[in-house]
Write an enzyme that holds these catalytic residues in place. Structure first.
Site, PDB file in Angstrom:
ATOM      1  N   LYS A 180      13.108 -75.337  92.903  1.00 44.60           N
ATOM      2  CA  LYS A 180      13.061 -73.547  92.976  1.00 44.60           C
ATOM      3  C   LYS A 180      13.455 -73.655  94.326  1.00 44.60           C
ATOM      4  O   LYS A 180      12.485 -73.948  95.356  1.00 44.60           O
ATOM      5  CB  LYS A 180      11.875 -72.871  92.394  1.00 44.60           C
TER       6      LYS A 180
ATOM      7  N   LYS B  77       9.761 -66.771 101.570  1.00 49.50           N
ATOM      8  CA  LYS B  77       9.077 -67.872 100.847  1.00 49.50           C
ATOM      9  C   LYS B  77       9.564 -69.348 100.906  1.00 49.50           C
ATOM     10  O   LYS B  77       9.177 -70.003 100.400  1.00 49.50           O
ATOM     11  CB  LYS B  77       9.286 -67.575  99.348  1.00 49.50           C
TER      12      LYS B  77
ATOM     13  N   LYS C   5      16.514 -73.641  89.801  1.00 47.65           N
ATOM     14  CA  LYS C   5      16.554 -72.262  90.137  1.00 47.65           C
ATOM     15  C   LYS C   5      17.160 -72.046  91.614  1.00 47.65           C
ATOM     16  O   LYS C   5      16.366 -72.639  92.544  1.00 47.65           O
ATOM     17  CB  LYS C   5      15.490 -71.606  89.736  1.00 47.65           C
TER      18      LYS C   5
HETATM   19  C1  PBG Z   1       8.777 -65.157  90.963  1.00 48.98           C
HETATM   20  C2  PBG Z   1      10.240 -65.449  90.261  1.00 48.98           C
HETATM   21  C3  PBG Z   1      11.189 -64.976  90.919  1.00 48.98           C
HETATM   22  C4  PBG Z   1      12.381 -65.002  89.884  1.00 48.98           C
HETATM   23  C5  PBG Z   1      11.898 -65.646  88.756  1.00 48.98           C
HETATM   24  N1  PBG Z   1      10.493 -65.822  88.964  1.00 48.98           N
HETATM   25  C6  PBG Z   1      11.545 -64.352  92.321  1.00 48.98           C
HETATM   26  C7  PBG Z   1      11.006 -65.126  93.459  1.00 48.98           C
HETATM   27  O1  PBG Z   1      10.795 -66.375  93.461  1.00 48.98           O
HETATM   28  O2  PBG Z   1      11.095 -64.358  94.519  1.00 48.98           O
HETATM   29  C8  PBG Z   1      13.819 -64.786  90.248  1.00 48.98           C
HETATM   30  C9  PBG Z   1      14.728 -64.806  89.191  1.00 48.98           C
HETATM   31  C10 PBG Z   1      16.057 -63.968  89.518  1.00 48.98           C
HETATM   32  O3  PBG Z   1      16.448 -63.902  90.623  1.00 48.98           O
HETATM   33  O4  PBG Z   1      16.883 -63.623  88.493  1.00 48.98           O
HETATM   34  N2  PBG Z   1       8.113 -66.226  91.331  1.00 48.98           N
END
Ligand code: PBG
Length: 328
Positions: free
Chosen positions: A201, A224, A255
């Site tokens: 991620k 983050k 992701k």
């Molecule tokens: C939370 C999370 C996020 C997403 C899914 N779970 C956002 C982030 O990490 O800030 C993003 C999903 C999307 O943008 O469709 N941890």
């Protein structure tokens, strides 16, 4: 290996007719390839517009069946639940994540009561929808604490498993959390609950509309980058995946999606396990906005989704999942 030579070989011959193109096609989409994210909101009789995500809504628990019915009717195997926690319930510790009456818990119970095992339920394991600072973990002196956060994530996981969640999806990027969550699940007789690790991620600007949807955008202090990955790296993704597999992940997620197709491909080639892609909110909203402004036509959606299959993804988390029949 490339064989043949023009003019006796003409690749356009097989592209000439639709039936022939269908015959040689290497990838396609089916409802089985999709996970539908659903945003939850407090209150009654609500189907609320999300401004930054045209065509996507937040549902109150009493209207949840409207969207779950649709997902089942369309053959989607799983939904993913995301809460918009009221700001007054957010605190530094993300305490609401451990409240058995929180939105996600209520939604799990409601879906399981109504649909039994007709559709899978996936829940994020992370604190960002619950913290007053919008981060996925606990903070001390502006540092995100790793091991202390894991202790909360374990309890969040156990609670969600107890409610009936089928797939826990840690999206927090703390080190070592998969192993610890797996161990806690097994110790508490939840051996059958799956773990889908958001293993690769990236710290991405493409999450903006999602943070709007769960109401963490305006709260988020800083970024983050101390826990999510640097988008300049790819070998690091392989290390993350390898660790999470060793710790017990059943499936892994990459992701965002489209800017990271190379990562999906190299993970699939190397590890041969179920790899999922998340077509995140920013990708969705970009495509939707461009279509509504007539900059591109709506076939771009299909094209964007097939790309994930070509890269080797087994399934795709996509905000388009409930509208596939208008796309394919
Ligand atoms: C939370 C999370 C996020 C997403 C899914 N779970 C956002 C982030 O990490 O800030 C993003 C999903 C999307 O943008 O469709 N941890």
């Amino acid at each position: 290996m490339i064989t043949g030579k023009y003019p006796n070989l003409r690749l356009r011959r097989s592209r000439k007719e639709m039936w022939s193109r269908r015959l040689i096609q290497e990838n396609d989409l089916s409802p089985n390839d999709f996970i539908l994210p659903i945003f939850l909101i407090d209150g009654k009789n609500k189907k609320q517009v999300i401004k930054s995500m045209p065509g996507v809504y937040r549902y109150s628990i009493d209207r949840l069946s409207q969207i779950v019915d649709k997902a089942i009717k369309k053959g989607i195997p799983m939904v993913a639940l995301f809460p918009k926690t009221p700001n007054i319930l957010k605190d530094e510790l993300g305490s609401e994540s451990l409240n058995e009456n929180n939105l996600v818990c209520k939604a799990i119970l409601e879906i399981k009561k109504k649909y039994k095992n007709k559709i899978g339920i996936m829940c994020d394991v992370a604190l960002d929808p619950y913290t007053s600072h919008g981060h996925d973990g606990l903070i001390k002196s502006s540092k995100i604490l790793n091991d202390e956060t894991i202790e909360v994530l374990i309890n969040q996981s156990l609670l969600q498993a107890e409610m009936g969640c089928d797939v826990l999806a840690p999206s927090d990027m703390m080190d070592g959390r998969i192993g610890k969550i797996r161990k806690a699940l097994d110790r508490n007789k939840y051996q059958d609950v799956q773990i889908l690790s958001y293993a690769a991620k990236y710290a991405s600007s493409f999450y903006g509309p999602f943070r709007d949807a769960v109401g963490s955008n305006s709260l988020l202090k800083g970024d983050k980058k101390t826990y999510q990955m640097d988008f300049r790296n790819s070998n690091e993704a392989l290390r993350e995946i390898a660790l999470d597999i060793k710790e017990g992940a059943d499936m892994v997620m990459v992701k965002p999606g489209m800017p990271y197709l190379d990562i999906i491909k190299s993970i699939k080639d190397k590890f041969k396990l179920p790899v999922l892609a998340y077509q995140v909110s920013g990708e969705y909203s970009l495509i939707e906005t461009a279509i509504s402004k007539k900059l591109i036509n709506k076939d771009a959606v299909y094209e964007s989704l097939v790309a994930f299959k070509r890269a080797g993804a087994n399934a795709i988390v996509s905000y388009y999942a409930d509208r596939l029949d208008q796309i394919i």
